[in-house]
Design an enzyme around this catalytic site. Structure first.
Site, PDB file in Angstrom:
ATOM      1  N   LYS A  11       0.847  -1.198   0.000  1.00  0.00           N
ATOM      2  CA  LYS A  11       0.000   0.000   0.000  1.00  0.00           C
ATOM      3  C   LYS A  11       0.878   1.241   0.000  1.00  0.00           C
ATOM      4  O   LYS A  11       2.056   1.209   0.368  1.00  0.00           O
ATOM      5  CB  LYS A  11      -0.932   0.024   1.212  1.00  0.00           C
ATOM      6  N   ASP A 137      -2.631  -1.671  10.464  1.00  0.00           N
ATOM      7  CA  ASP A 137      -2.901  -1.649   9.020  1.00  0.00           C
ATOM      8  C   ASP A 137      -3.576  -2.923   8.517  1.00  0.00           C
ATOM      9  O   ASP A 137      -4.032  -2.971   7.372  1.00  0.00           O
ATOM     10  CB  ASP A 137      -1.599  -1.444   8.230  1.00  0.00           C
TER      11      ASP A 137
END
Length: 281
Positions: A11, A137
């Site tokens: 990401k 996350d």
């Protein structure tokens, strides 16, 4: 035995605002998180030998309980009450300790894969609840969409209108501790209350929200981050920003041709890790 091979995408953060320090030692954040097609590969195999085993073979990535992917599998085994064994083989393509969420993505992918292989039938929401106990996350990667992330990163709102951008990812081959970055962050006051749009029609719209409150902390210790940003812009990036706690920097491009040309240019004149990737939308 039953086996499943899945991709675990990295990401980047188009936005990372640190709002305040919480009493529990974490920070309240506001982020725009975007998956990219730089991926680890995870093979999960059910075994007759009980327990979880992780193999990776990448320096700096532990094989045992210190590995977040191991903890993910172990958490679901505990929930299931089953005695089966789980073997996990990780092929690392995402740089380690790089601000790209590689470990968290591996853990989320293991949650999804083990849930499928064992037929547990746990919902995405339940897997996200398990994920946040592993790392802030992890819920985002279980969620699997471009998102506005709030809280410590576990409160997620899908951002559906995102252009299919190309990015050039540059990592100077320096590991950075996320814990050190947050410990070194000097908060200057309360968040100013500005809002983040939920619709992005082109690269200019995304560039307009680029900001990372952690960047100044990391760049002070590792000035090469600033150099990489300058190199990306000079190579044609519409915008460039450090991802997460760094040290990886990404540049935004409107087309594959522009991104691949810039990546080649930077590769030819540096010993950094450089790759052109698509945003996953």
């Amino acid at each position: 035995m039953k086996s499943l091979t899945l991709k675990a995408p990295a990401k980047v953060n188009y936005r990372l605002d640190v709002l305040r320090r919480r009493p529990d030692g974490y920070h309240d954040l506001r982020m725009i998180m975007q998956r990219i097609d730089l991926c680890d590969e995870i093979t999960i195999t059910l075994s007759d030998t009980s327990g979880v085993r992780v193999t990776c073979g990448r320096e700096g990535v532990p094989d045992g309980p210190e590995n977040i992917a191991w903890r993910a599998a172990n958490a679901l085994l505990a929930l299931s009450g089953l005695e089966t064994g789980i073997d996990i083989a990780i092929t690392k393509n995402i740089p380690v300790a790089a601000g790209l969420g590689g470990g968290s993505s591996d853990a989320a992918t293991v949650l999804l894969g083990v849930n499928e292989l064992l037929g547990l039938g746990l919902s995405i929401e339940r897997l996200m609840e398990v994920g946040v106990t592993l790392g802030a996350d992890v819920p985002f990667f279980v969620f699997g969409k471009t998102a506005l992330a709030e809280g410590i990163g576990e409160v997620l709102t899908a951002i559906d209108a995102v252009p299919p951008l190309w990015l050039v990812i540059v990592n100077p081959n320096i590991p950075v501790s996320t814990a050190w970055v947050y410990q070194s962050l000097r908060l200057t006051g309360e968040w100013n209350g500005d809002t983040i749009p939920r619709f992005f029609k082109d690269v200019a719209d995304v560039c307009a929200v680029l900001a990372n409150d952690l960047e100044l902390v990391t760049i002070e210790r590792y000035p090469v981050i600033g150099e990489i940003k300058e190199r990306l812009v000079a190579a044609g990036a519409a915008g460039a920003l450090m991802s997460g706690s760094g040290p990886t920097v990404f540049g935004l491009f409107a087309s594959e041709e522009e991104a691949r040309g810039a990546a080649q240019s930077i590769t030819n004149s540096s010993d950094w890790f450089v790759v052109a990737v698509r945003a996953l939308v």
